[in-house]
Design a protein around this motif. Sequence first.
Motif, PDB file in Angstrom:
ATOM      1  N   MET A   1       5.031 -11.534   1.334  1.00 37.54           N
ATOM      2  CA  MET A   1       4.299 -11.330   2.579  1.00 37.54           C
ATOM      3  C   MET A   1       2.805 -11.177   2.320  1.00 37.54           C
ATOM      4  SD  MET A   1       6.686  -8.913   5.030  1.00 37.54           S
ATOM      5  CE  MET A   1       5.549  -9.122   6.405  1.00 37.54           C
ATOM      6  N   VAL A   2       2.444 -10.398   1.299  1.00 40.32           N
ATOM      7  CA  VAL A   2       1.035 -10.233   0.946  1.00 40.32           C
ATOM      8  C   VAL A   2       0.436 -11.579   0.552  1.00 40.32           C
ATOM      9  CG1 VAL A   2      -0.550  -9.212  -0.737  1.00 40.32           C
ATOM     10  CG2 VAL A   2       1.255  -7.804   0.280  1.00 40.32           C
ATOM     11  N   ALA A   3       1.168 -12.339  -0.264  1.00 38.04           N
ATOM     12  CA  ALA A   3       0.667 -13.642  -0.708  1.00 38.04           C
ATOM     13  C   ALA A   3       0.512 -14.603   0.461  1.00 38.04           C
ATOM     14  CB  ALA A   3       1.609 -14.233  -1.757  1.00 38.04           C
ATOM     15  N   THR A   4       1.449 -14.562   1.398  1.00 40.05           N
ATOM     16  CA  THR A   4       1.359 -15.438   2.578  1.00 40.05           C
ATOM     17  C   THR A   4       0.131 -15.094   3.401  1.00 40.05           C
ATOM     18  OG1 THR A   4       3.764 -15.706   2.655  1.00 40.05           O
ATOM     19  CG2 THR A   4       2.551 -16.176   4.680  1.00 40.05           C
ATOM     20  N   ALA A   5      -0.110 -13.808   3.608  1.00 46.14           N
ATOM     21  CA  ALA A   5      -1.302 -13.396   4.348  1.00 46.14           C
ATOM     22  C   ALA A   5      -2.561 -13.921   3.656  1.00 46.14           C
ATOM     23  CB  ALA A   5      -1.347 -11.872   4.469  1.00 46.14           C
ATOM     24  N   ARG A   6      -2.639 -13.738   2.363  1.00 46.00           N
ATOM     25  CA  ARG A   6      -3.807 -14.211   1.621  1.00 46.00           C
ATOM     26  C   ARG A   6      -3.978 -15.725   1.748  1.00 46.00           C
ATOM     27  NH1 ARG A   6      -7.420 -10.430   1.031  1.00 46.00           N
ATOM     28  NH2 ARG A   6      -6.772  -8.624  -0.167  1.00 46.00           N
ATOM     29  N   ASP A   7      -2.872 -16.458   1.626  1.00 42.56           N
ATOM     30  CA  ASP A   7      -2.936 -17.917   1.729  1.00 42.56           C
ATOM     31  C   ASP A   7      -3.457 -18.379   3.082  1.00 42.56           C
ATOM     32  OD1 ASP A   7      -1.988 -18.150  -0.830  1.00 42.56           O
ATOM     33  OD2 ASP A   7       0.083 -18.615  -0.240  1.00 42.56           O
ATOM     34  N   LEU A   8      -3.178 -17.585   4.123  1.00 39.30           N
ATOM     35  CA  LEU A   8      -3.608 -17.917   5.480  1.00 39.30           C
ATOM     36  C   LEU A   8      -5.001 -17.385   5.798  1.00 39.30           C
ATOM     37  CD1 LEU A   8      -0.232 -17.235   7.310  1.00 39.30           C
ATOM     38  CD2 LEU A   8      -1.350 -19.469   7.113  1.00 39.30           C
ATOM     39  N   GLY A   9      -5.612 -16.700   4.861  1.00 43.44           N
ATOM     40  CA  GLY A   9      -6.935 -16.131   5.103  1.00 43.44           C
ATOM     41  C   GLY A   9      -6.910 -14.812   5.840  1.00 43.44           C
ATOM     42  N   LEU A  10      -5.758 -14.140   5.849  1.00 45.42           N
ATOM     43  CA  LEU A  10      -5.629 -12.840   6.505  1.00 45.42           C
ATOM     44  C   LEU A  10      -5.731 -11.722   5.474  1.00 45.42           C
ATOM     45  CD1 LEU A  10      -2.566 -13.493   8.863  1.00 45.42           C
ATOM     46  CD2 LEU A  10      -4.945 -13.245   9.592  1.00 45.42           C
ATOM     47  N   GLU A  11      -6.478 -10.687   5.803  1.00 53.45           N
ATOM     48  CA  GLU A  11      -6.515  -9.489   4.975  1.00 53.45           C
ATOM     49  C   GLU A  11      -5.231  -8.696   5.221  1.00 53.45           C
ATOM     50  OE1 GLU A  11      -8.114  -6.940   2.184  1.00 53.45           O
ATOM     51  OE2 GLU A  11      -9.183  -8.711   2.954  1.00 53.45           O
ATOM     52  N   PRO A  12      -4.380  -8.497   4.197  1.00 45.51           N
ATOM     53  CA  PRO A  12      -3.169  -7.698   4.415  1.00 45.51           C
ATOM     54  C   PRO A  12      -3.500  -6.209   4.362  1.00 45.51           C
ATOM     55  CG  PRO A  12      -3.219  -8.516   2.163  1.00 45.51           C
ATOM     56  CD  PRO A  12      -4.465  -9.044   2.835  1.00 45.51           C
ATOM     57  N   VAL A  13      -3.189  -5.502   5.431  1.00 45.54           N
ATOM     58  CA  VAL A  13      -3.373  -4.050   5.484  1.00 45.54           C
ATOM     59  C   VAL A  13      -1.967  -3.457   5.473  1.00 45.54           C
ATOM     60  CG1 VAL A  13      -4.338  -2.108   6.757  1.00 45.54           C
ATOM     61  CG2 VAL A  13      -5.488  -4.348   6.821  1.00 45.54           C
ATOM     62  N   ILE A  14      -1.636  -2.730   4.410  1.00 38.24           N
ATOM     63  CA  ILE A  14      -0.261  -2.285   4.199  1.00 38.24           C
ATOM     64  C   ILE A  14      -0.089  -0.825   4.612  1.00 38.24           C
ATOM     65  CG2 ILE A  14       1.572  -1.947   2.493  1.00 38.24           C
ATOM     66  CD1 ILE A  14       0.870  -4.869   2.975  1.00 38.24           C
ATOM     67  N   THR A  15       0.961  -0.559   5.374  1.00 34.82           N
ATOM     68  CA  THR A  15       1.368   0.809   5.696  1.00 34.82           C
ATOM     69  C   THR A  15       2.612   1.129   4.878  1.00 34.82           C
ATOM     70  OG1 THR A  15       0.505   0.595   7.942  1.00 34.82           O
ATOM     71  CG2 THR A  15       2.050   2.391   7.530  1.00 34.82           C
ATOM     72  N   LEU A  16       2.581   2.233   4.148  1.00 34.73           N
ATOM     73  CA  LEU A  16       3.700   2.599   3.286  1.00 34.73           C
ATOM     74  C   LEU A  16       4.810   3.319   4.038  1.00 34.73           C
ATOM     75  CD1 LEU A  16       1.632   3.891   0.226  1.00 34.73           C
ATOM     76  CD2 LEU A  16       2.765   1.668   0.461  1.00 34.73           C
ATOM     77  N   HIS A  17       4.461   4.009   5.112  1.00 31.46           N
ATOM     78  CA  HIS A  17       5.480   4.758   5.875  1.00 31.46           C
ATOM     79  C   HIS A  17       5.134   4.683   7.355  1.00 31.46           C
ATOM     80  CE1 HIS A  17       7.548   8.257   7.627  1.00 31.46           C
ATOM     81  NE2 HIS A  17       8.384   8.181   6.606  1.00 31.46           N
ATOM     82  N   HIS A  18       6.004   4.070   8.137  1.00 33.87           N
ATOM     83  CA  HIS A  18       5.792   3.969   9.582  1.00 33.87           C
ATOM     84  C   HIS A  18       7.043   4.510  10.291  1.00 33.87           C
ATOM     85  CE1 HIS A  18       3.339   1.838  12.841  1.00 33.87           C
ATOM     86  NE2 HIS A  18       4.299   2.500  13.473  1.00 33.87           N
ATOM     87  N   PHE A  19       7.158   5.832  10.283  1.00 34.55           N
ATOM     88  CA  PHE A  19       8.196   6.610  10.977  1.00 34.55           C
ATOM     89  C   PHE A  19       9.555   6.618  10.287  1.00 34.55           C
ATOM     90  CE2 PHE A  19       5.849   5.869  15.242  1.00 34.55           C
ATOM     91  CZ  PHE A  19       4.982   6.904  14.951  1.00 34.55           C
ATOM     92  N   THR A  20      10.006   5.518   9.716  1.00 36.69           N
ATOM     93  CA  THR A  20      11.381   5.441   9.220  1.00 36.69           C
ATOM     94  C   THR A  20      11.516   5.953   7.793  1.00 36.69           C
ATOM     95  OG1 THR A  20      10.909   3.142   8.659  1.00 36.69           O
ATOM     96  CG2 THR A  20      12.076   3.541  10.707  1.00 36.69           C
ATOM     97  N   ASN A  21      12.676   6.569   7.526  1.00 37.76           N
ATOM     98  CA  ASN A  21      13.046   7.015   6.187  1.00 37.76           C
ATOM     99  C   ASN A  21      14.367   6.357   5.796  1.00 37.76           C
ATOM    100  OD1 ASN A  21      10.936   9.034   5.962  1.00 37.76           O
ATOM    101  ND2 ASN A  21      12.124  10.285   7.393  1.00 37.76           N
ATOM    102  N   PRO A  22      14.682   6.314   4.509  1.00 40.94           N
ATOM    103  CA  PRO A  22      16.034   5.897   4.133  1.00 40.94           C
ATOM    104  C   PRO A  22      17.062   6.877   4.698  1.00 40.94           C
ATOM    105  CG  PRO A  22      14.567   5.939   2.220  1.00 40.94           C
ATOM    106  CD  PRO A  22      13.844   6.628   3.335  1.00 40.94           C
ATOM    107  N   ALA A  23      18.229   6.355   5.041  1.00 39.80           N
ATOM    108  CA  ALA A  23      19.267   7.221   5.606  1.00 39.80           C
ATOM    109  C   ALA A  23      19.669   8.314   4.628  1.00 39.80           C
ATOM    110  CB  ALA A  23      20.480   6.382   6.008  1.00 39.80           C
ATOM    111  N   TRP A  24      19.663   8.006   3.322  1.00 39.63           N
ATOM    112  CA  TRP A  24      20.053   9.029   2.344  1.00 39.63           C
ATOM    113  C   TRP A  24      19.094  10.217   2.377  1.00 39.63           C
ATOM    114  CZ3 TRP A  24      16.364  10.284  -1.142  1.00 39.63           C
ATOM    115  CH2 TRP A  24      15.433   9.304  -1.519  1.00 39.63           C
ATOM    116  N   LEU A  25      17.795   9.936   2.593  1.00 37.01           N
ATOM    117  CA  LEU A  25      16.820  11.030   2.665  1.00 37.01           C
ATOM    118  C   LEU A  25      17.043  11.857   3.926  1.00 37.01           C
ATOM    119  CD1 LEU A  25      14.267  12.315   1.336  1.00 37.01           C
ATOM    120  CD2 LEU A  25      12.925  10.893   2.887  1.00 37.01           C
TER     121      LEU A  25
END
Length: 385
Positions: A96-120
Amino acid sequence: MEFPEGFLWGASTAAHQIEGGNVNSDWWQREWGHLPGPPVEAPSGDAADSYHRYPEDMALLADAGLAAYRFSIEWARIEPEKGWVSRAAIDHYRRMVATARDLGLEPVITLHHFTNPAWLAREGGWLTDASVDAFRRYVEAALPVLEDVELVCTINEPNMVSVLADPEVGFPSIGLPPGVPDVTDRLIAAHRGALELVRSAGARAGWSVATQAYQPEPGAEQVAADYGRSREDVFLDAAEGDDWIGVQAYTRTKIGQGGPLPIPDDAERTLTGWEYFPPAVGDGIRNAWARAKAPVYITENGIATADDARRIDYTTGALEAVRECIAEGIDVRGYLHWSALDNYEWGSFRPTFGLIGWDPETFERRPKASLAWLGRVARANGLPA
């Protein structure tokens, strides 16, 4: 040119809201009644199937003229079982990051957006001290995704996460209850640990706060200050020293002597029930700048509406407020619209925020006039005359 040179124009999404099939997350498990939580109108299901269709979604943004795409990576896909990291999921998000770069988009990554693993979640989630170390281990495992990423958001809207840590609390439609104090402390600790790791990968880190535009009635200034302290200010204060701060703004909350005031009956409302108030983003920017003392990115701003012309009107008003903040000398560096796609709004598909619609049967993408409009604004780096 009405905005600074290099101003970053883009749109945002969140993994669970658009990817589909996020079966190992706590939200999926709650949607189907396998974990405690209030009932939902509809489960997320396939959502917009963007897990498979992300190249098309990114291309639509790039072709329109936008230069950035903020998306989240999903902890429950990367670590579906405690201690086991999926190399395939890491590779997916790297693509996904590589695709964004190839398209000329700056990838801005969010590491946590509300969801957790069910085990946690089954172990207590953010209600336990172990969550801080668990998050750090996840971020360390996800570092390969960040190899070609400049901007990283550690935790999306920690003030909302602090509220939602209680599994019996549904997603607030209007207003924000106070968070859980211990959870707030854990989120700040988790953020600081992640900040260190992200910087070690060469990226610039911050987090995004749901700003509420608390506006006191005359004489209620102290009430508003007290009300906003645990709901917003503590999270902005914790960002001092970060590389940047994200502002997320949609509406305002007027405060009287007794606390929040109801929205007037004659006020225009959006599909989420919020008051239509485009200048709210200006309030959020000013408070974030004063407290975090860091460069500001608007990481979310938009409106849930079925009337796309109203979306353009709202965004115009919001960008005028952003422009005023810049004129005041505030270091605002980008605007990422919420949302790139109509998405799953944490229980329902009815509130449509997207610049792009889609067919629920075929997933055919349907770009809206607002996407082309925002692309023209981005190319001109300014609003139309």
